[in-house]
Design an enzyme around this catalytic site. Structure first.
Site, mmCIF file in Angstrom:
data_model
loop_
_atom_site.group_PDB
_atom_site.id
_atom_site.type_symbol
_atom_site.label_atom_id
_atom_site.label_comp_id
_atom_site.label_asym_id
_atom_site.label_seq_id
_atom_site.Cartn_x
_atom_site.Cartn_y
_atom_site.Cartn_z
ATOM 1 N N GLN A 118 38.591 40.553 42.242
ATOM 2 C CA GLN A 118 38.842 41.389 40.884
ATOM 3 C C GLN A 118 37.906 42.152 40.766
ATOM 4 O OE1 GLN A 118 38.476 38.397 37.775
ATOM 5 N NE2 GLN A 118 38.042 39.735 36.074
ATOM 6 N N HIS B 169 42.814 41.023 33.329
ATOM 7 C CA HIS B 169 44.066 42.388 32.568
ATOM 8 C C HIS B 169 45.188 41.480 34.290
ATOM 9 C CE1 HIS B 169 41.612 42.834 36.149
ATOM 10 N NE2 HIS B 169 42.463 43.158 37.209
#
Ligand code: AMP
Length: 115
Positions: free
Chosen positions: A95, A101
């Site tokens: 990430q 997201h």
């Protein structure tokens, strides 16, 4: 106050993005470095940092976010052939933006296992 993430700046319109869907709960836009013919990111308007946060978040917020991801995938025409939803989380998950997201990937045959 901590510095704003890239996706907060995109939500605020300070950084341009290629929108594909927006409602009161979620915003979806095309990934700048697509890994499939269709590669869209979906973010909730109410911030969570990562998938690890969702167990502490308001269930209604999590619910409308997940429904938004499903809605965007349908709107992109991916339901017939299928697609993948990915939440990269933390260091091993690679990430890079610390605002949750969902990656929606589709439009080609995806492989398993991922790299
Ligand atoms: P992750 O590695 O899961 O944190 O994913 C971050 C994603 O954001 C990557 O797939 C990037 O290609 C994408 N990205 C970075 N900057 C932008 C931008 N300005 N607009 C759209 N997508 C972006």
């Amino acid at each position: 106050m901590s510095e704003q993430t890239l996706f907060e700046k995109i939500l605020a319109g300070e950084i341009p993005s290629d929108a594909v869907y927006e409602d009161e709960h979620v915003y979806a836009f095309r990934d700048i470095n697509p890994q499939a013919p269709t590669h869209v990111l979906v973010i909730p308007k109410r911030k969570m940092q990562s998938f690890a946060d969702i167990r502490q978040a308001d269930a209604a917020d999590v619910g409308v976010f997940m429904q938004g991801v499903s809605r965007v995938a349908a709107q992109l025409g991916l339901e017939k052939d299928g697609y993948r939803v990915v939440f990269n989380t933390g260091t091993h998950g690679q990430q890079t933006v610390h605002y949750i997201h969902a990656h929606i990937l589709g439009g080609r045959q995806l492989q398993w296992p991922p790299g």
